[in-house]
Design a protein around this motif. Structure first.
Motif, PDB file in Angstrom:
ATOM      1  N   GLU A  98      -8.026   9.511 -12.359  1.00 23.35           N
ATOM      2  CA  GLU A  98      -7.105   9.639 -11.218  1.00 23.35           C
ATOM      3  C   GLU A  98      -7.483  10.831 -10.349  1.00 23.35           C
ATOM      4  O   GLU A  98      -7.446  10.747  -9.109  1.00 23.35           O
ATOM      5  CB  GLU A  98      -5.668   9.777 -11.713  1.00 23.35           C
ATOM      6  CG  GLU A  98      -5.158   8.603 -12.525  1.00 23.35           C
ATOM      7  CD  GLU A  98      -5.138   7.292 -11.745  1.00 23.35           C
ATOM      8  OE1 GLU A  98      -5.086   7.349 -10.485  1.00 23.35           O
ATOM      9  OE2 GLU A  98      -5.169   6.223 -12.377  1.00 23.35           O
ATOM     10  N   ARG A 158     -10.777  10.472  -2.177  1.00 19.49           N
ATOM     11  CA  ARG A 158      -9.931  10.198  -1.014  1.00 19.49           C
ATOM     12  C   ARG A 158      -9.938  11.390  -0.052  1.00 19.49           C
ATOM     13  O   ARG A 158     -10.017  11.214   1.175  1.00 19.49           O
ATOM     14  CB  ARG A 158      -8.516   9.875  -1.473  1.00 19.49           C
ATOM     15  CG  ARG A 158      -7.576   9.512  -0.330  1.00 19.49           C
ATOM     16  CD  ARG A 158      -6.231   9.048  -0.832  1.00 19.49           C
ATOM     17  NE  ARG A 158      -6.312   7.736  -1.472  1.00 19.49           N
ATOM     18  CZ  ARG A 158      -6.088   7.508  -2.761  1.00 19.49           C
ATOM     19  NH1 ARG A 158      -5.759   8.514  -3.565  1.00 19.49           N
ATOM     20  NH2 ARG A 158      -6.187   6.281  -3.249  1.00 19.49           N
ATOM     21  N   ARG A 169     -11.187  -0.591 -10.153  1.00 18.01           N
ATOM     22  CA  ARG A 169     -10.130   0.137  -9.453  1.00 18.01           C
ATOM     23  C   ARG A 169     -10.657   1.005  -8.328  1.00 18.01           C
ATOM     24  O   ARG A 169      -9.940   1.262  -7.347  1.00 18.01           O
ATOM     25  CB  ARG A 169      -9.339   0.997 -10.441  1.00 18.01           C
ATOM     26  CG  ARG A 169      -8.461   0.202 -11.403  1.00 18.01           C
ATOM     27  CD  ARG A 169      -7.666   1.136 -12.303  1.00 18.01           C
ATOM     28  NE  ARG A 169      -6.686   1.906 -11.535  1.00 18.01           N
ATOM     29  CZ  ARG A 169      -6.103   3.020 -11.978  1.00 18.01           C
ATOM     30  NH1 ARG A 169      -6.431   3.507 -13.180  1.00 18.01           N
ATOM     31  NH2 ARG A 169      -5.212   3.649 -11.235  1.00 18.01           N
ATOM     32  N   LEU A 199      -8.712   1.147  -4.768  1.00 19.38           N
ATOM     33  CA  LEU A 199      -7.889   2.305  -4.434  1.00 19.38           C
ATOM     34  C   LEU A 199      -8.384   3.065  -3.201  1.00 19.38           C
ATOM     35  O   LEU A 199      -7.633   3.832  -2.609  1.00 19.38           O
ATOM     36  CB  LEU A 199      -7.833   3.273  -5.621  1.00 19.38           C
ATOM     37  CG  LEU A 199      -7.094   2.758  -6.869  1.00 19.38           C
ATOM     38  CD1 LEU A 199      -7.312   3.705  -8.038  1.00 19.38           C
ATOM     39  CD2 LEU A 199      -5.602   2.616  -6.567  1.00 19.38           C
TER      40      LEU A 199
END
Length: 296
Positions: A173, A180, A203, A207
């Motif tokens: 995460e 990001r 993922r 994401l």
């Protein structure tokens, strides 16, 4: 020589940006030198990855631990640029310094012929993304490096690829959040290095909205999924597959020579003389020699 925009078509940087933006998945083998890049092009691939690990292994005979200098890397990029007409994605490790160093790196590699420059958020000296013991700079420091990279490029078509190595030390995460942040800072392409499960691999592009890189390394931490299962990514790197194949081939040939005192047992593993000359474009150089022959 690097392509220029003309009636012949777009630059290599424009070709790469369009291909990565519009898809489908682009398979990019690594090359440690100009000969490997020639073989990448000759076998039909659309782009070349100038692998930092590959340059370290072949040029220095050393592991990927941050020993290659910017000057050495730029010399390799320039040689490869002259050898092939494909777009070049260049692994610039941590960018060779702080944000100002990154700006210098991007300008240097762009002049040498890079169409995309990849930087990562490890602290110097870096390590291969699949090694233990990696240390990271802060997210804020890497964001400034991305800003500097974006501002430094002269051609807006040159891609900035921002890689995070946070998966191993901070978790999946956290790695996604770092990626990001780098994309928000202006990076064109994201690269979450070394996801450790198939679920994590799927993922990443789900994401993160920008184009993403997946790095497929034999012996590494990331599952070696077939390309048919990676369609949501935009770039699939096989950074050192050609190098590993070359190592295996050299070991086979030289072991046979050492054991038998002859190449007879290794002939099936040797590219014939004529093929070797074809790959390095000897007929084209012969033609130039004839064209520019001195006439009394």
């Amino acid at each position: 020589m690097r392509d220029i925009e003309s009636d012949a078509g777009p630059t290599t940087a424009r070709r790469l940006r369009t291909r990565v933006t519009e898809g489908p998945l682009l398979v990019v083998p690594g090359a440690a030198n100009a000969l490997a890049a020639r073989i990448v092009e000759d076998t039909g691939f659309e782009a070349v990855y100038v692998s930092g690990a590959g340059v370290a292994n072949t040029y220095l005979g050393a592991p990927d631990i941050g020993l290659v200098t910017l000057t050495q890397l730029a010399e390799h990029v320039a040689a490869i640029r002259d050898a092939v007409s494909l777009p070049l994605v260049v692994d610039a490790d941590t960018g060779f310094g702080n944000a100002i160093g990154v700006a210098h790196t991007v300008r240097t590699l762009e002049r040498a012929g890079a169409d995309a420059v990849q930087i990562e958020d490890q602290a110097s000296p870096k390590k291969c993304g699949h090694f233990e013991g990696k240390q990271l700079v802060s997210t804020a420091e890497m964001v400034q490096k991305v800003h500097a990279a974006v501002d430094a490029r002269r051609d807006d078509d040159v891609l900035v690829i921002a890689r995070t190595d946070a998966r191993a030390g901070e978790g999946f995460e956290a790695a996604v959040e770092r990626a990001r942040a780098y994309l928000e800072a202006g990076a064109d392409v994201g690269f979450v290095e070394a996801p450790q499960t198939v679920e994590e691999m799927h993922r990443v592009p789900a994401l993160l909205s920008a184009p993403q890189v997946v790095n497929l390394v034999e012996g590494g931490r990331t599952p070696l999924l077939p390309l048919s299962q990676l369609a949501d990514f935009r770039i699939a790197l096989y950074a050192n597959a050609s190098l590993q194949g070359a190592v295996k081939g050299m070991q086979r040939v030289l072991s046979a020579l050492h054991a038998t005192g002859s190449l007879d047992a290794a002939l099936d593993d040797l590219a014939p003389w004529k093929e070797r000359q074809r790959v390095v474009r000897k007929p084209a150089f012969d033609e130039l020699e004839t064209r520019y022959a001195h006439v009394d």
